[in-house]
Design a protein around this motif. Structure first.
Motif, PDB file in Angstrom:
ATOM      1  N   ALA A  16       0.814  -1.203   0.000  1.00  0.00           N
ATOM      2  CA  ALA A  16       0.000   0.000   0.000  1.00  0.00           C
ATOM      3  C   ALA A  16       0.858   1.267   0.000  1.00  0.00           C
ATOM      4  CB  ALA A  16      -0.940   0.008   1.199  1.00  0.00           C
ATOM      5  N   GLU A  17       2.181   1.119   0.035  1.00  0.00           N
ATOM      6  CA  GLU A  17       3.088   2.268  -0.026  1.00  0.00           C
ATOM      7  C   GLU A  17       3.265   2.656  -1.484  1.00  0.00           C
ATOM      8  OE1 GLU A  17       5.791   4.931   1.970  1.00  0.00           O
ATOM      9  OE2 GLU A  17       4.482   3.445   2.827  1.00  0.00           O
ATOM     10  N   LEU A  18       3.029   3.915  -1.782  1.00  0.00           N
ATOM     11  CA  LEU A  18       3.151   4.390  -3.158  1.00  0.00           C
ATOM     12  C   LEU A  18       4.600   4.729  -3.481  1.00  0.00           C
ATOM     13  CD1 LEU A  18       0.034   6.730  -3.255  1.00  0.00           C
ATOM     14  CD2 LEU A  18       0.212   4.358  -3.993  1.00  0.00           C
ATOM     15  N   ALA A  19       4.892   4.847  -4.762  1.00  0.00           N
ATOM     16  CA  ALA A  19       6.250   5.173  -5.201  1.00  0.00           C
ATOM     17  C   ALA A  19       6.683   6.548  -4.709  1.00  0.00           C
ATOM     18  CB  ALA A  19       6.330   5.117  -6.722  1.00  0.00           C
ATOM     19  N   THR A  20       5.712   7.398  -4.369  1.00  0.00           N
ATOM     20  CA  THR A  20       6.034   8.724  -3.862  1.00  0.00           C
ATOM     21  C   THR A  20       6.467   8.695  -2.410  1.00  0.00           C
ATOM     22  OG1 THR A  20       3.735   9.073  -3.236  1.00  0.00           O
ATOM     23  CG2 THR A  20       4.408   9.871  -5.407  1.00  0.00           C
ATOM     24  N   GLY A  21       6.346   7.510  -1.758  1.00  0.00           N
ATOM     25  CA  GLY A  21       6.711   7.374  -0.357  1.00  0.00           C
ATOM     26  C   GLY A  21       5.558   7.645   0.590  1.00  0.00           C
ATOM     27  N   VAL A  22       4.406   7.983   0.043  1.00  0.00           N
ATOM     28  CA  VAL A  22       3.223   8.263   0.859  1.00  0.00           C
ATOM     29  C   VAL A  22       2.367   7.000   0.921  1.00  0.00           C
ATOM     30  CG1 VAL A  22       1.123   9.688   0.985  1.00  0.00           C
ATOM     31  CG2 VAL A  22       3.243  10.668   0.106  1.00  0.00           C
ATOM     32  N   PRO A  23       1.897   6.605   2.107  1.00  0.00           N
ATOM     33  CA  PRO A  23       0.981   5.456   2.178  1.00  0.00           C
ATOM     34  C   PRO A  23      -0.301   5.763   1.409  1.00  0.00           C
ATOM     35  CG  PRO A  23       1.759   6.051   4.370  1.00  0.00           C
ATOM     36  CD  PRO A  23       2.215   7.131   3.439  1.00  0.00           C
ATOM     37  N   LEU A  24      -0.892   4.762   0.818  1.00  0.00           N
ATOM     38  CA  LEU A  24      -2.100   4.932   0.017  1.00  0.00           C
ATOM     39  C   LEU A  24      -3.182   5.696   0.779  1.00  0.00           C
ATOM     40  CD1 LEU A  24      -3.830   4.353  -2.488  1.00  0.00           C
ATOM     41  CD2 LEU A  24      -4.425   2.163  -1.465  1.00  0.00           C
ATOM     42  N   GLN A  25      -3.359   5.376   2.055  1.00  0.00           N
ATOM     43  CA  GLN A  25      -4.419   5.996   2.836  1.00  0.00           C
ATOM     44  C   GLN A  25      -4.168   7.472   3.123  1.00  0.00           C
ATOM     45  OE1 GLN A  25      -2.829   3.229   3.563  1.00  0.00           O
ATOM     46  NE2 GLN A  25      -4.305   1.588   3.767  1.00  0.00           N
ATOM     47  N   ARG A  26      -2.975   7.971   2.831  1.00  0.00           N
ATOM     48  CA  ARG A  26      -2.656   9.382   3.083  1.00  0.00           C
ATOM     49  C   ARG A  26      -2.399  10.185   1.815  1.00  0.00           C
ATOM     50  NH1 ARG A  26       1.408   8.224   7.905  1.00  0.00           N
ATOM     51  NH2 ARG A  26      -0.109   7.534   9.438  1.00  0.00           N
ATOM     52  N   ALA A  27      -2.448   9.558   0.654  1.00  0.00           N
ATOM     53  CA  ALA A  27      -2.197  10.271  -0.599  1.00  0.00           C
ATOM     54  C   ALA A  27      -3.353  11.218  -0.882  1.00  0.00           C
ATOM     55  CB  ALA A  27      -2.027   9.274  -1.744  1.00  0.00           C
ATOM     56  N   ARG A  28      -3.026  12.457  -1.175  1.00  0.00           N
ATOM     57  CA  ARG A  28      -4.028  13.512  -1.368  1.00  0.00           C
ATOM     58  C   ARG A  28      -3.942  14.099  -2.772  1.00  0.00           C
ATOM     59  NH1 ARG A  28      -6.034  14.540   3.636  1.00  0.00           N
ATOM     60  NH2 ARG A  28      -4.780  13.827   5.381  1.00  0.00           N
ATOM     61  N   CYS A  29      -4.896  14.958  -3.093  1.00  0.00           N
ATOM     62  CA  CYS A  29      -4.912  15.599  -4.409  1.00  0.00           C
ATOM     63  C   CYS A  29      -3.610  16.347  -4.682  1.00  0.00           C
ATOM     64  CB  CYS A  29      -6.099  16.553  -4.519  1.00  0.00           C
ATOM     65  SG  CYS A  29      -7.671  15.734  -4.914  1.00  0.00           S
ATOM     66  N   ALA A  30      -3.044  16.964  -3.664  1.00  0.00           N
ATOM     67  CA  ALA A  30      -1.770  17.668  -3.854  1.00  0.00           C
ATOM     68  C   ALA A  30      -0.692  16.693  -4.333  1.00  0.00           C
ATOM     69  CB  ALA A  30      -1.346  18.349  -2.555  1.00  0.00           C
ATOM     70  N   ASP A  31      -0.726  15.449  -3.832  1.00  0.00           N
ATOM     71  CA  ASP A  31       0.235  14.432  -4.277  1.00  0.00           C
ATOM     72  C   ASP A  31      -0.029  14.041  -5.728  1.00  0.00           C
ATOM     73  OD1 ASP A  31       1.532  14.166  -1.713  1.00  0.00           O
ATOM     74  OD2 ASP A  31      -0.248  13.067  -1.035  1.00  0.00           O
ATOM     75  N   TRP A  32      -1.297  14.009  -6.129  1.00  0.00           N
ATOM     76  CA  TRP A  32      -1.664  13.644  -7.505  1.00  0.00           C
ATOM     77  C   TRP A  32      -0.949  14.537  -8.506  1.00  0.00           C
ATOM     78  CZ3 TRP A  32      -3.487  10.154 -10.644  1.00  0.00           C
ATOM     79  CH2 TRP A  32      -4.012  10.521 -11.884  1.00  0.00           C
ATOM     80  N   TRP A  33      -0.920  15.823  -8.243  1.00  0.00           N
ATOM     81  CA  TRP A  33      -0.306  16.760  -9.195  1.00  0.00           C
ATOM     82  C   TRP A  33       1.217  16.649  -9.197  1.00  0.00           C
ATOM     83  CZ3 TRP A  33      -3.580  17.747 -12.592  1.00  0.00           C
ATOM     84  CH2 TRP A  33      -4.902  18.001 -12.290  1.00  0.00           C
ATOM     85  N   ARG A  34       1.811  16.085  -8.150  1.00  0.00           N
ATOM     86  CA  ARG A  34       3.266  15.916  -8.111  1.00  0.00           C
ATOM     87  C   ARG A  34       3.722  14.579  -8.702  1.00  0.00           C
ATOM     88  NH1 ARG A  34       2.638  18.650  -2.928  1.00  0.00           N
ATOM     89  NH2 ARG A  34       2.432  16.659  -1.862  1.00  0.00           N
ATOM     90  N   MET A  35       2.789  13.658  -8.953  1.00  0.00           N
ATOM     91  CA  MET A  35       3.147  12.323  -9.450  1.00  0.00           C
ATOM     92  C   MET A  35       3.517  12.360 -10.924  1.00  0.00           C
ATOM     93  SD  MET A  35       0.329   9.768  -7.806  1.00  0.00           S
ATOM     94  CE  MET A  35       0.045   9.688  -6.069  1.00  0.00           C
ATOM     95  N   THR A  36       4.497  11.519 -11.267  1.00  0.00           N
ATOM     96  CA  THR A  36       4.842  11.321 -12.678  1.00  0.00           C
ATOM     97  C   THR A  36       3.828  10.343 -13.286  1.00  0.00           C
ATOM     98  OG1 THR A  36       6.250   9.410 -12.210  1.00  0.00           O
ATOM     99  CG2 THR A  36       7.295  11.594 -12.102  1.00  0.00           C
ATOM    100  N   GLY A  37       3.891  10.156 -14.589  1.00  0.00           N
ATOM    101  CA  GLY A  37       3.011   9.200 -15.252  1.00  0.00           C
ATOM    102  C   GLY A  37       3.194   7.786 -14.711  1.00  0.00           C
ATOM    103  N   GLU A  38       4.444   7.388 -14.465  1.00  0.00           N
ATOM    104  CA  GLU A  38       4.719   6.058 -13.909  1.00  0.00           C
ATOM    105  C   GLU A  38       4.138   5.912 -12.508  1.00  0.00           C
ATOM    106  OE1 GLU A  38       8.864   5.136 -13.847  1.00  0.00           O
ATOM    107  OE2 GLU A  38       8.966   4.750 -15.994  1.00  0.00           O
TER     108      GLU A  38
END
Length: 143
Positions: free
Chosen positions: A54-76
């Motif tokens: 459940a840990e995302l590649a961004t280092g944020v757990p899935l349950q804590r990923a927010r819209c602000a993280d969405w805009w910082r994510m790469t396509g991968e």
């Protein structure tokens, strides 16, 4: 007509005031803590709360990923997010079925639209996804 006072009634108890409020707050806090904190059993380790997947590649757990993280994510990273969401939300349910998921295109559209406003920067991606997937009609349902 006159009211007749009753002789057998005991005087009303006086409220305890601030001490009673403090004791009630402590009791409520203790009850809440007992529900939230895992019990330690001698000889039995406590299982971790969040699965490693459940840990995302961004280092944020899935349950804590927010819209602000969405805009910082790469396509991968976004593609990896969709895989984690499908595995978590689309997994087996307690009733024996499987959860409904969104396609990558639907999830992209969902997050792009819902996270576009600055006010939504704190919205949880998982919560948006689960609510949208719950309204999706799956193939073979006859609906």
């Amino acid at each position: 007509m006159q009211a007749v006072p009753q002789q057998d009634l005991a005087p009303a108890p006086r409220p305890l005031g601030r001490a009673a409020a403090v004791l009630a707050a402590i009791a409520a806090l203790a009850a809440t803590a007992s529900l939230v904190m895992p019990a330690q059993h001698s000889g039995h380790p406590v299982a971790p709360r969040v699965a490693a997947s459940a840990e995302l590649a961004t280092g944020v757990p899935l349950q804590r990923a927010r819209c602000a993280d969405w805009w910082r994510m790469t396509g991968e990273q976004r593609t990896a997010l969709f895989g984690v969401l499908r595995g978590t939300v689309g997994g087996p349910s307690t009733s024996g079925g499987r959860g409904t998921t969104l396609t990558d295109a639907q999830a992209t559209r969902l997050f792009d639209n819902n996270c576009a406003n600055q006010v939504a920067s704190g919205f949880l991606l998982y919560a948006l996804y689960v609510r949208a997937a719950g309204f999706r009609v799956g193939p073979g349902t006859g609906l």
